[in-house]
Design a protein around this motif. Sequence first.
Motif, PDB file in Angstrom:
ATOM      1  N   ALA A 194       8.079   4.431  -2.586  1.00  0.00           N
ATOM      2  CA  ALA A 194       7.486   3.438  -1.684  1.00  0.00           C
ATOM      3  C   ALA A 194       8.325   3.342  -0.420  1.00  0.00           C
ATOM      4  CB  ALA A 194       7.387   2.073  -2.351  1.00  0.00           C
ATOM      5  N   ARG A 195       7.730   2.709   0.593  1.00  0.00           N
ATOM      6  CA  ARG A 195       8.478   2.388   1.809  1.00  0.00           C
ATOM      7  C   ARG A 195       9.008   0.970   1.653  1.00  0.00           C
ATOM      8  NH1 ARG A 195       4.817   3.198   6.478  1.00  0.00           N
ATOM      9  NH2 ARG A 195       4.269   1.037   6.118  1.00  0.00           N
ATOM     10  N   LEU A 196      10.268   0.778   1.967  1.00  0.00           N
ATOM     11  CA  LEU A 196      10.959  -0.480   1.721  1.00  0.00           C
ATOM     12  C   LEU A 196      11.439  -1.105   3.018  1.00  0.00           C
ATOM     13  CD1 LEU A 196      12.140  -2.243  -0.633  1.00  0.00           C
ATOM     14  CD2 LEU A 196      14.195  -0.826  -0.481  1.00  0.00           C
ATOM     15  N   TRP A 197      11.267  -2.425   3.118  1.00  0.00           N
ATOM     16  CA  TRP A 197      11.791  -3.184   4.256  1.00  0.00           C
ATOM     17  C   TRP A 197      13.015  -3.936   3.758  1.00  0.00           C
ATOM     18  CZ3 TRP A 197       9.719  -8.571   5.778  1.00  0.00           C
ATOM     19  CH2 TRP A 197      10.437  -9.080   6.856  1.00  0.00           C
ATOM     20  N   LEU A 224      14.041   4.570   9.012  1.00  0.00           N
ATOM     21  CA  LEU A 224      12.896   5.082   9.755  1.00  0.00           C
ATOM     22  C   LEU A 224      12.919   4.561  11.185  1.00  0.00           C
ATOM     23  CD1 LEU A 224      10.198   4.490   7.008  1.00  0.00           C
ATOM     24  CD2 LEU A 224      11.277   6.660   7.636  1.00  0.00           C
ATOM     25  N   PRO A 225      12.181   5.201  12.096  1.00  0.00           N
ATOM     26  CA  PRO A 225      12.056   4.666  13.457  1.00  0.00           C
ATOM     27  C   PRO A 225      11.515   3.237  13.401  1.00  0.00           C
ATOM     28  CG  PRO A 225      11.086   6.857  13.312  1.00  0.00           C
ATOM     29  CD  PRO A 225      11.430   6.439  11.913  1.00  0.00           C
ATOM     30  N   ALA A 226      11.730   2.477  14.452  1.00  0.00           N
ATOM     31  CA  ALA A 226      11.354   1.049  14.489  1.00  0.00           C
ATOM     32  C   ALA A 226       9.899   0.803  14.127  1.00  0.00           C
ATOM     33  CB  ALA A 226      11.678   0.463  15.847  1.00  0.00           C
ATOM     34  N   ASP A 227       9.000   1.702  14.507  1.00  0.00           N
ATOM     35  CA  ASP A 227       7.579   1.544  14.211  1.00  0.00           C
ATOM     36  C   ASP A 227       7.176   2.649  13.236  1.00  0.00           C
ATOM     37  OD1 ASP A 227       4.974   0.700  14.210  1.00  0.00           O
ATOM     38  OD2 ASP A 227       4.480   1.611  16.128  1.00  0.00           O
ATOM     39  N   PRO A 228       7.319   2.400  11.911  1.00  0.00           N
ATOM     40  CA  PRO A 228       7.024   3.471  10.952  1.00  0.00           C
ATOM     41  C   PRO A 228       5.567   3.877  11.004  1.00  0.00           C
ATOM     42  CG  PRO A 228       7.286   1.381   9.813  1.00  0.00           C
ATOM     43  CD  PRO A 228       7.622   1.133  11.259  1.00  0.00           C
ATOM     44  N   PRO A 229       5.302   5.153  10.696  1.00  0.00           N
ATOM     45  CA  PRO A 229       3.915   5.618  10.712  1.00  0.00           C
ATOM     46  C   PRO A 229       3.090   4.906   9.646  1.00  0.00           C
ATOM     47  CG  PRO A 229       5.369   7.252   9.732  1.00  0.00           C
ATOM     48  CD  PRO A 229       6.235   6.156  10.266  1.00  0.00           C
ATOM     49  N   ALA A 230       1.795   4.799   9.906  1.00  0.00           N
ATOM     50  CA  ALA A 230       0.885   4.163   8.942  1.00  0.00           C
ATOM     51  C   ALA A 230       0.812   5.010   7.686  1.00  0.00           C
ATOM     52  CB  ALA A 230      -0.503   4.012   9.550  1.00  0.00           C
ATOM     53  N   VAL A 231       0.545   4.366   6.565  1.00  0.00           N
ATOM     54  CA  VAL A 231       0.352   5.080   5.308  1.00  0.00           C
ATOM     55  C   VAL A 231      -0.976   5.800   5.383  1.00  0.00           C
ATOM     56  CG1 VAL A 231       0.049   4.779   2.822  1.00  0.00           C
ATOM     57  CG2 VAL A 231       1.718   3.399   4.038  1.00  0.00           C
ATOM     58  N   GLU A 232      -1.028   7.034   4.904  1.00  0.00           N
ATOM     59  CA  GLU A 232      -2.261   7.844   4.913  1.00  0.00           C
ATOM     60  C   GLU A 232      -3.427   7.035   4.389  1.00  0.00           C
ATOM     61  OE1 GLU A 232      -4.136  11.715   5.386  1.00  0.00           O
ATOM     62  OE2 GLU A 232      -2.035  11.237   5.704  1.00  0.00           O
ATOM     63  N   GLY A 233      -4.480   6.923   5.160  1.00  0.00           N
ATOM     64  CA  GLY A 233      -5.681   6.219   4.735  1.00  0.00           C
ATOM     65  C   GLY A 233      -5.586   4.709   4.863  1.00  0.00           C
ATOM     66  N   LYS A 234      -4.462   4.178   5.346  1.00  0.00           N
ATOM     67  CA  LYS A 234      -4.268   2.726   5.480  1.00  0.00           C
ATOM     68  C   LYS A 234      -3.968   2.411   6.950  1.00  0.00           C
ATOM     69  CE  LYS A 234      -3.732   2.096   0.923  1.00  0.00           C
ATOM     70  NZ  LYS A 234      -4.453   1.280   0.052  1.00  0.00           N
ATOM     71  N   ARG A 235      -4.383   1.300   7.383  1.00  0.00           N
ATOM     72  CA  ARG A 235      -4.079   0.828   8.750  1.00  0.00           C
ATOM     73  C   ARG A 235      -3.763  -0.628   8.710  1.00  0.00           C
ATOM     74  NH1 ARG A 235      -2.311   3.592  12.662  1.00  0.00           N
ATOM     75  NH2 ARG A 235      -3.040   5.656  12.580  1.00  0.00           N
ATOM     76  N   GLY A 273       0.776  -1.231   0.000  1.00  0.00           N
ATOM     77  CA  GLY A 273       0.000   0.000   0.000  1.00  0.00           C
ATOM     78  C   GLY A 273       0.809   1.283   0.000  1.00  0.00           C
ATOM     79  N   THR A 274       2.142   1.184  -0.063  1.00  0.00           N
ATOM     80  CA  THR A 274       2.962   2.398   0.008  1.00  0.00           C
ATOM     81  C   THR A 274       3.463   2.865  -1.354  1.00  0.00           C
ATOM     82  OG1 THR A 274       5.060   1.222   0.357  1.00  0.00           O
ATOM     83  CG2 THR A 274       3.758   1.797   2.332  1.00  0.00           C
ATOM     84  N   GLN A 275       3.361   2.043  -2.382  1.00  0.00           N
ATOM     85  CA  GLN A 275       3.932   2.403  -3.677  1.00  0.00           C
ATOM     86  C   GLN A 275       3.063   3.390  -4.451  1.00  0.00           C
ATOM     87  OE1 GLN A 275       3.961   0.047  -7.494  1.00  0.00           O
ATOM     88  NE2 GLN A 275       6.048  -0.359  -6.783  1.00  0.00           N
ATOM     89  N   THR A 276       3.714   4.394  -4.997  1.00  0.00           N
ATOM     90  CA  THR A 276       3.082   5.340  -5.903  1.00  0.00           C
ATOM     91  C   THR A 276       3.951   5.415  -7.150  1.00  0.00           C
ATOM     92  OG1 THR A 276       2.236   6.663  -4.075  1.00  0.00           O
ATOM     93  CG2 THR A 276       2.307   7.720  -6.222  1.00  0.00           C
ATOM     94  N   VAL A 277       3.314   5.318  -8.331  1.00  0.00           N
ATOM     95  CA  VAL A 277       4.012   5.429  -9.602  1.00  0.00           C
ATOM     96  C   VAL A 277       3.425   6.617 -10.351  1.00  0.00           C
ATOM     97  CG1 VAL A 277       4.573   4.304 -11.791  1.00  0.00           C
ATOM     98  CG2 VAL A 277       4.402   2.936  -9.699  1.00  0.00           C
ATOM     99  N   ARG A 278       4.292   7.489 -10.807  1.00  0.00           N
ATOM    100  CA  ARG A 278       3.863   8.657 -11.587  1.00  0.00           C
ATOM    101  C   ARG A 278       4.623   8.636 -12.907  1.00  0.00           C
ATOM    102  NH1 ARG A 278       4.742  10.034  -6.293  1.00  0.00           N
ATOM    103  NH2 ARG A 278       3.000  10.989  -5.197  1.00  0.00           N
ATOM    104  N   VAL A 279       3.917   8.896 -14.004  1.00  0.00           N
ATOM    105  CA  VAL A 279       4.545   8.890 -15.326  1.00  0.00           C
ATOM    106  C   VAL A 279       4.263  10.221 -16.004  1.00  0.00           C
ATOM    107  CG1 VAL A 279       4.672   7.752 -17.570  1.00  0.00           C
ATOM    108  CG2 VAL A 279       4.261   6.391 -15.516  1.00  0.00           C
TER     109      VAL A 279
END
Length: 110
Positions: A58-61, A99-110, A43-49
């Motif tokens: 995106a957020r990566l682990w 990022l800190p150990a507990d990254p913030p939730a993605v906007e609109g996602k939980r 849910g973190t990936q955004t693609v713009r063309v």
Amino acid sequence: MGRILADDFVLVLGNGKSYTREDLLESARSMKITYEQQDEDAGTQTVRVWGDTAAVTARLWLKGINDGVAFERRLWFSDTYVRTPTGWRYAFGQASLPLPADPPAVEGKR
């Protein structure tokens, strides 16, 4: 990697270090860093063309071993691709500091 990296590729890390195409290829050949996990958080990936340019964010682990030392972290990245006559090439990458150990939730996602 050699096929997709642009000849003038640059990766800039959050600590200010930058790496060229050859730096990345040499790192892969030497296996100085090995990855057990390298996944985008759902849910973190955004693609713009825009025409012949595309940006992926995106957020990566990441989890692996760097010079014998284990690591695990999350970070944000943005990658820029350019369409060429021979296909898409990865031209520029930028990665945040871990990022800190507990990254913030993605906007609109939980």
